[in-house]
Scaffold this motif. Structure first.
Motif, short mmCIF file in Angstrom:
data_model
loop_
_atom_site.label_atom_id
_atom_site.label_comp_id
_atom_site.label_asym_id
_atom_site.label_seq_id
_atom_site.Cartn_x
_atom_site.Cartn_y
_atom_site.Cartn_z
N UNK A 133 -29.08 26.79 6.34
CA UNK A 133 -28.58 26.87 7.72
C UNK A 133 -27.11 27.27 7.77
N UNK A 134 -26.30 26.78 6.83
CA UNK A 134 -24.88 27.13 6.86
C UNK A 134 -24.69 28.63 6.66
N UNK A 135 -25.46 29.22 5.75
CA UNK A 135 -25.42 30.67 5.57
C UNK A 135 -25.95 31.37 6.82
N UNK A 136 -26.92 30.77 7.47
CA UNK A 136 -27.41 31.32 8.73
C UNK A 136 -26.33 31.35 9.80
N UNK A 137 -25.53 30.29 9.85
CA UNK A 137 -24.42 30.25 10.81
C UNK A 137 -23.37 31.30 10.48
N UNK A 138 -23.01 31.42 9.21
CA UNK A 138 -21.99 32.42 8.84
C UNK A 138 -22.49 33.83 9.08
N UNK A 160 -19.21 19.32 11.94
CA UNK A 160 -17.96 19.78 11.34
C UNK A 160 -18.09 21.06 10.52
N UNK A 161 -19.25 21.29 9.93
CA UNK A 161 -19.44 22.51 9.15
C UNK A 161 -19.31 23.75 10.01
N UNK A 195 -16.20 28.43 11.84
CA UNK A 195 -15.61 29.20 12.93
C UNK A 195 -14.12 29.43 12.69
N UNK A 196 -13.41 28.37 12.25
CA UNK A 196 -11.98 28.50 11.99
C UNK A 196 -11.71 29.51 10.89
N UNK A 197 -12.53 29.51 9.85
CA UNK A 197 -12.31 30.43 8.74
C UNK A 197 -12.55 31.89 9.13
N UNK A 230 -11.97 33.00 12.31
CA UNK A 230 -11.13 33.33 13.46
C UNK A 230 -11.83 33.23 14.80
N UNK A 231 -12.97 32.53 14.85
CA UNK A 231 -13.70 32.33 16.11
C UNK A 231 -13.24 31.01 16.72
N UNK A 232 -12.93 31.03 18.00
CA UNK A 232 -12.41 29.85 18.68
C UNK A 232 -13.53 29.07 19.36
N UNK A 233 -13.44 27.76 19.26
CA UNK A 233 -14.44 26.89 19.87
C UNK A 233 -13.87 26.24 21.12
N UNK A 234 -14.67 26.23 22.19
CA UNK A 234 -14.29 25.60 23.46
C UNK A 234 -15.10 24.33 23.64
N UNK A 235 -14.44 23.16 23.64
CA UNK A 235 -15.20 21.92 23.82
C UNK A 235 -15.71 21.77 25.25
N UNK A 236 -16.97 21.36 25.38
CA UNK A 236 -17.58 21.15 26.69
C UNK A 236 -18.00 19.68 26.78
#
Length: 453
Positions: A168-173, A194-195, A200-202, A204-210
């Motif tokens: 799944x982690x490779x799927x996300x990347x 957290x993964x 996302x940080x690595x 450069x994608x920004x996360x918006x908390x909802x």
């Protein structure tokens, strides 16, 4: 708002980078505490005698480093998780005897027999075919069997819809590299895996908390985030939200899908723990299949070390996803996928799921009987619980105290996104300790700590 004025050393560096460096230095020194509100762009520019654009660029660079989070109408705040490691795994050796109740492992002692699977494969006429380069999407026969698994998650799929990934982690990347670009924003639960935060940080994608409630992400809060910011995606874990264990009801899924459709959001649905839920499932992705990337991970079910997962990808994205797989690793090792798909076809995965659910329920009942202070949330036969602590404890302080007492747990701060508030809570893994006796001992240590702050 604090009267913080940075000490900027701009020698040899652009002013905006020097400002970001100053923020980083003061965050890690403790001068700027988590959730501290920074001066407005205009106020800080006046104090420093620089252009507002310099402060804007400096704050943006600090946000890229996950040091601060900006919200329209509220301002810029030091990220709650700025000094909290998002890693779920420590590369330092644990203290001898430390009880693992942080990492939710998939109880590998209940996995199918690998020796038998390897013997079966070795008796075939052409096992060497698994040593060759193959289609980056995965072998057709593997994708056909993988589609059976995806359909068990409630997501309609055929082999042609799937891409095989290394978990799944490779799927996300792969999803982030194929669909998003640096600077894009993805809406997430205010508390999330957290993964995904680290990934996302690595990239450069920004996360918006909802904001969330007892049913998961709040549709009106997602609508507001989309109006205030240019949001491109939506990351969801609807059937056993990590870390809160929330299972999203049908009407909430429909409402979120409506917002995603209205704002053309690409949905990334990560159903890693959905197999632990009883009854039929309906992924949000099933409501908007042409806007959704559905991740059917299997590592939490069986064979975590084999690193196999399946992505259900809309037709318009399949070529770029295949190219992303090719660029990152050419293809997932076909031998690994052969083992997993053999177990799916032979019913071994279903049998392992039954064994693990039975043990997880027993461990959950044990946790309920011992953790009698605070409030413990469990879902189905989950591998972890969400424990709201007594008011005398913060999550970070309890995590530190538990570690000194011989138990590894994860505080809420590890899961917080941006400037969202961190509740006084812990994620307590029930599957990390292989032996129930160790789990019972760890639970009693946590209970005694909570009773005696």
């Amino acid at each position: 708002m604090t009267k913080w004025i940075p000490n900027i050393d701009a020698e040899g560096a652009p002013l905006y980078l020097a400002l970001a460096d100053a923020i980083e230095r003061d965050v890690f020194s403790g001068t700027l505490a988590p959730a501290t509100r920074l001066p407005t762009h205009r106020d800080l520019a006046d104090e420093l005698g620089v252009n507002v654009s310099t402060v804007t660029r400096g704050y943006a660079e600090a946000e890229r480093r996950n040091l601060v989070a900006s919200t329209v109408g509220r301002g810029t705040f030091v990220s709650v998780d700025a000094v909290t490691s998002t890693s779920m795994v420590s590369f330092e050796p644990h203290s001898p005897g430390l009880i693992e109740m942080g990492l939710a492992t998939p109880m590998p002692h209940l996995d199918p027999d690998l020796n038998e699977a390897l013997r079966t494969i070795s008796r075939r006429k052409n096992p060497e075919r698994f040593l060759r380069y193959s289609d980056p999407r995965g072998l057709a026969e593997h994708r056909d069997i993988g589609a059976e698994l995806v359909r068990l998650y409630g997501m309609p799929a055929t082999g042609d819809d799937l891409i095989v990934t290394a978990g799944s982690q490779h799927g996300l990347s792969t999803t982030l590299s194929a669909v998003f670009k640096p600077g894009d924003r993805i809406a997430t639960d205010a508390l999330t895996y957290p993964g995904f935060k680290a990934l996302a940080a690595s990239m450069g994608v920004r996360l918006c908390p909802v904001a969330m409630d007892e049913n998961g992400m709040i549709p009106e809060a997602l609508e507001m985030a989309c109006r205030q910011r240019e949001v491109k995606g939506l990351y969801l874990l609807p059937h056993m939200q990590n870390p809160t264990t929330i299972c999203m009801p049908y009407d909430r899924k429909v409402a979120l899908a409506a917002v995603a459709e209205k704002h053309h959001l690409t949905i990334i649905e990560d159903d890693a723990y959905a197999f632990l839920q009883d009854g039929e499932l309906l992924p949000v992705s099933a409501l908007l299949p042409e806007q959704s990337i559905f991740i059917a991970g299997i590592s939490k079910m069986v064979g975590a070390g084999l690193r196999v997962g399946f992505l259900r990808v809309p037709e318009q994205h399949r070529t770029v996803f295949a190219q992303s797989i090719l660029n990152s690793m050419w293809m997932v090792p076909a031998l690994n996928v052969e083992i997993i798909t053999k177990w799916i076809a032979d019913g071994e995965v279903a049998a392992a799921r039954k064994r693990k659910c039975t043990e997880a329920r027993q461990r959950g009942e044990l946790a309920r009987s011992i953790l009698d202070c605070g409030k413990l949330h469990l879902s189905g036969c989950g591998f972890f619980g969400w424990w709201e602590l007594p008011e005398s404890w913060s999550g970070v302080a309890f995590e530190s105290a538990a570690s000194k007492a011989g138990v590894n747990v994860f505080s809420a701060e590890k899961f917080v996104v941006g400037d969202a508030d961190a509740p006084q809570a812990l994620r307590v893994a029930l599957s990390g300790a292989e032996h129930v006796e160790d789990l019972e001992r760890g639970l009693k240590i946590l209970r005694d700590l909570a009773r005696n702050p």
